[in-house]
Motif scaffolding. Structure first.
Motif, PDB file in Angstrom:
ATOM      1  N   VAL A 116      29.146 -65.315  43.252  1.00 27.99           N
ATOM      2  CA  VAL A 116      29.586 -66.710  43.276  1.00 27.99           C
ATOM      3  C   VAL A 116      30.946 -66.844  42.600  1.00 27.99           C
ATOM      4  CG1 VAL A 116      29.088 -69.049  42.467  1.00 27.99           C
ATOM      5  CG2 VAL A 116      27.244 -67.621  43.378  1.00 27.99           C
ATOM      6  N   LEU A 117      31.088 -66.202  41.452  1.00 30.57           N
ATOM      7  CA  LEU A 117      32.360 -66.269  40.735  1.00 30.57           C
ATOM      8  C   LEU A 117      33.489 -65.659  41.569  1.00 30.57           C
ATOM      9  CD1 LEU A 117      31.203 -65.308  37.123  1.00 30.57           C
ATOM     10  CD2 LEU A 117      31.748 -67.585  38.009  1.00 30.57           C
ATOM     11  N   ASN A 118      33.187 -64.595  42.301  1.00 33.32           N
ATOM     12  CA  ASN A 118      34.209 -63.972  43.149  1.00 33.32           C
ATOM     13  C   ASN A 118      34.615 -64.910  44.274  1.00 33.32           C
ATOM     14  OD1 ASN A 118      35.672 -61.368  44.002  1.00 33.32           O
ATOM     15  ND2 ASN A 118      34.575 -61.948  45.857  1.00 33.32           N
ATOM     16  N   SER A 119      33.632 -65.607  44.857  1.00 31.38           N
ATOM     17  CA  SER A 119      33.958 -66.543  45.940  1.00 31.38           C
ATOM     18  C   SER A 119      34.790 -67.713  45.422  1.00 31.38           C
ATOM     19  CB  SER A 119      32.668 -67.062  46.591  1.00 31.38           C
ATOM     20  OG  SER A 119      31.962 -67.933  45.719  1.00 31.38           O
ATOM     21  N   LEU A 120      34.489 -68.194  44.227  1.00 29.94           N
ATOM     22  CA  LEU A 120      35.274 -69.278  43.634  1.00 29.94           C
ATOM     23  C   LEU A 120      36.690 -68.804  43.301  1.00 29.94           C
ATOM     24  CD1 LEU A 120      32.587 -70.823  41.253  1.00 29.94           C
ATOM     25  CD2 LEU A 120      33.423 -71.782  43.409  1.00 29.94           C
ATOM     26  N   ARG A 121      36.796 -67.577  42.822  1.00 29.61           N
ATOM     27  CA  ARG A 121      38.117 -67.023  42.509  1.00 29.61           C
ATOM     28  C   ARG A 121      38.962 -66.912  43.773  1.00 29.61           C
ATOM     29  NH1 ARG A 121      40.519 -62.320  43.032  1.00 29.61           N
ATOM     30  NH2 ARG A 121      38.616 -61.412  43.895  1.00 29.61           N
ATOM     31  N   LEU A 122      38.364 -66.425  44.852  1.00 30.34           N
ATOM     32  CA  LEU A 122      39.089 -66.283  46.113  1.00 30.34           C
ATOM     33  C   LEU A 122      39.500 -67.651  46.657  1.00 30.34           C
ATOM     34  CD1 LEU A 122      40.130 -64.457  48.337  1.00 30.34           C
ATOM     35  CD2 LEU A 122      37.865 -64.539  49.395  1.00 30.34           C
ATOM     36  N   THR A 123      38.613 -68.624  46.526  1.00 32.13           N
ATOM     37  CA  THR A 123      38.948 -69.982  46.958  1.00 32.13           C
ATOM     38  C   THR A 123      40.124 -70.533  46.165  1.00 32.13           C
ATOM     39  OG1 THR A 123      36.646 -70.424  47.594  1.00 32.13           O
ATOM     40  CG2 THR A 123      38.062 -72.341  47.203  1.00 32.13           C
ATOM     41  N   ALA A 124      40.112 -70.309  44.862  1.00 30.92           N
ATOM     42  CA  ALA A 124      41.211 -70.788  44.007  1.00 30.92           C
ATOM     43  C   ALA A 124      42.531 -70.105  44.369  1.00 30.92           C
ATOM     44  CB  ALA A 124      40.867 -70.537  42.540  1.00 30.92           C
ATOM     45  N   ILE A 125      42.487 -68.803  44.651  1.00 31.96           N
ATOM     46  CA  ILE A 125      43.705 -68.080  45.028  1.00 31.96           C
ATOM     47  C   ILE A 125      44.273 -68.631  46.335  1.00 31.96           C
ATOM     48  CG2 ILE A 125      44.583 -65.841  45.818  1.00 31.96           C
ATOM     49  CD1 ILE A 125      42.653 -64.524  43.838  1.00 31.96           C
ATOM     50  N   ALA A 126      43.403 -68.784  47.331  1.00 29.60           N
ATOM     51  CA  ALA A 126      43.849 -69.295  48.629  1.00 29.60           C
ATOM     52  C   ALA A 126      44.406 -70.705  48.507  1.00 29.60           C
ATOM     53  CB  ALA A 126      42.694 -69.260  49.628  1.00 29.60           C
ATOM     54  N   ALA A 127      43.728 -71.553  47.733  1.00 29.68           N
ATOM     55  CA  ALA A 127      44.187 -72.932  47.566  1.00 29.68           C
ATOM     56  C   ALA A 127      45.515 -72.991  46.829  1.00 29.68           C
ATOM     57  CB  ALA A 127      43.131 -73.739  46.821  1.00 29.68           C
ATOM     58  N   ALA A 128      45.680 -72.156  45.809  1.00 26.80           N
ATOM     59  CA  ALA A 128      46.933 -72.146  45.044  1.00 26.80           C
ATOM     60  C   ALA A 128      48.104 -71.713  45.922  1.00 26.80           C
ATOM     61  CB  ALA A 128      46.795 -71.213  43.837  1.00 26.80           C
ATOM     62  N   TRP A 129      47.914 -70.649  46.694  1.00 28.98           N
ATOM     63  CA  TRP A 129      48.977 -70.212  47.591  1.00 28.98           C
ATOM     64  C   TRP A 129      49.260 -71.256  48.652  1.00 28.98           C
ATOM     65  CZ3 TRP A 129      52.647 -66.858  47.158  1.00 28.98           C
ATOM     66  CH2 TRP A 129      52.489 -65.738  46.351  1.00 28.98           C
ATOM     67  N   SER A 130      48.225 -71.889  49.149  1.00 31.87           N
ATOM     68  CA  SER A 130      48.411 -72.940  50.154  1.00 31.87           C
ATOM     69  C   SER A 130      49.264 -74.079  49.613  1.00 31.87           C
ATOM     70  CB  SER A 130      47.044 -73.475  50.606  1.00 31.87           C
ATOM     71  OG  SER A 130      47.197 -74.587  51.464  1.00 31.87           O
ATOM     72  N   LEU A 186      46.769 -67.579  55.004  1.00 32.35           N
ATOM     73  CA  LEU A 186      47.431 -68.084  56.202  1.00 32.35           C
ATOM     74  C   LEU A 186      46.641 -69.222  56.834  1.00 32.35           C
ATOM     75  CD1 LEU A 186      48.686 -64.831  57.985  1.00 32.35           C
ATOM     76  CD2 LEU A 186      50.103 -66.708  57.148  1.00 32.35           C
ATOM     77  N   ALA A 187      45.342 -69.022  57.009  1.00 33.71           N
ATOM     78  CA  ALA A 187      44.506 -70.045  57.633  1.00 33.71           C
ATOM     79  C   ALA A 187      44.452 -71.315  56.797  1.00 33.71           C
ATOM     80  CB  ALA A 187      43.091 -69.492  57.851  1.00 33.71           C
ATOM     81  N   THR A 188      44.296 -71.150  55.501  1.00 29.16           N
ATOM     82  CA  THR A 188      44.216 -72.302  54.600  1.00 29.16           C
ATOM     83  C   THR A 188      45.532 -73.070  54.570  1.00 29.16           C
ATOM     84  OG1 THR A 188      42.646 -71.066  53.231  1.00 29.16           O
ATOM     85  CG2 THR A 188      43.641 -73.014  52.263  1.00 29.16           C
ATOM     86  N   THR A 189      46.634 -72.343  54.539  1.00 27.07           N
ATOM     87  CA  THR A 189      47.951 -72.979  54.522  1.00 27.07           C
ATOM     88  C   THR A 189      48.196 -73.756  55.802  1.00 27.07           C
ATOM     89  OG1 THR A 189      48.821 -71.204  53.122  1.00 27.07           O
ATOM     90  CG2 THR A 189      50.425 -72.550  54.293  1.00 27.07           C
ATOM     91  N   PHE A 190      47.800 -73.186  56.925  1.00 28.11           N
ATOM     92  CA  PHE A 190      48.044 -73.835  58.211  1.00 28.11           C
ATOM     93  C   PHE A 190      47.292 -75.154  58.339  1.00 28.11           C
ATOM     94  CE2 PHE A 190      47.421 -74.676  62.683  1.00 28.11           C
ATOM     95  CZ  PHE A 190      48.653 -74.388  63.247  1.00 28.11           C
TER      96      PHE A 190
END
Length: 277
Positions: free
Chosen positions: A56-70, A146-150
């Protein structure tokens, strides 16, 4: 007669208000409240176990990374495109303005499939050259970014364009006439003028990025512990009958959305009060 008309209008307004409240309550408030209810139905222990689970923590971390880059990419791209659309005339301006809204009208599944076609190592235009250079895009963090940013791309632009139109160019022209170059004019004149619109766009972009599901599922491969974001984990846990964890993660995402709505409302109120004063 006039009193009867006024009374009828008042009754209609009263009924319409309650119909709107009931509609929002049944469609939004009630389902979200049920998520929170199911999250804490068995106490805090399942919630604590959920947010101490490494997956769960890994999924939240990945979500935060994608959102920050977006957010970062969309701020850079959004500010540039907004200034280009408002301040300059050029061939293809209408086409660019229409393309900006494309992510709002196209299904996220189509977005994900498009990214797969472009970056596939077998059929994609860029997939094979990038793979030869040792860069993996699909089924990894770059594809998720890429997907999140788009999907969140239009939000910053559509907040900034009306603000730039309202501000006008008088102050910018005055600054340039006094010898200021573009970076100086942007930093001292344009940026302070658009800061509230930019902040709205950032908040909305962040919320949209955190909640993205369809496009991310296509490009990530939904690999548990590797490319699984929070929204993908909610689906997987729910269908694996580990619903306590699914509800806990969904509640966290709902809290973030609620905080986003409240933040935008407060910022808009503050901006309007400053404008009025």
């Amino acid at each position: 007669m006039a009193k009867a008309v006024v009374g009828a209008r008042g009754a209609t307004k009263h009924v319409a208000r309650w119909v709107a409240i009931l509609y929002v309550a049944l469609l939004v408030a009630w389902p979200v409240a049920l998520v929170f209810w199911n999250t804490f139905a068995d106490g805090l222990q399942p919630v604590i176990e959920t947010f101490t689970d490494p997956l769960v923590l890994n999924s939240l971390r990945l979500t935060a990374i994608a959102a920050a880059w977006s957010v970062v990419l969309n701020v850079l791209f959004g500010v540039t495109v907004s200034i280009l659309l408002v301040r300059y005339e050029f061939p293809g301006k209408r086409l660019l303005n229409a393309l900006v809204d494309l992510p709002l009208s196209v299904s996220p599944i189509v977005v994900g499939l498009s990214i797969v076609l472009v970056y596939s190592t077998t059929t994609g235009w860029f997939g094979e050259p990038l793979a030869s250079a040792g860069i993996k895009v699909l089924f990894s963090t770059p594809a998720i970014v890429l997907a999140t940013t788009f999907v969140a791309m239009p939000l910053v632009i559509r907040e900034l364009v009306p603000v730039l139109q309202e501000v006008g160019t008088d102050q910018e022209q005055a600054a340039r006439s006094l010898g200021a170059n573009f970076p100086q004019t942007f930093r001292r004149i344009t940026l302070p003028a658009i800061r509230w619109g930019l902040l709205y766009g950032v908040v909305l972009c962040l919320a949209r990025s955190i909640g993205e599901f369809g496009a991310v599922k296509v490009v990530s491969g939904n690999l548990i512990g590797q490319t699984q974001t929070a929204t993908l984990m909610v689906e997987q846990l729910y269908y694996d009958f580990d619903q306590e964890k699914a509800f806990a993660i969904a509640s966290l995402l709902a809290v973030i959305s609620i905080i986003t709505i409240v933040t935008v409302s407060l910022l808009r109120s503050r901006a309007e009060s400053r404008r009025d004063s």
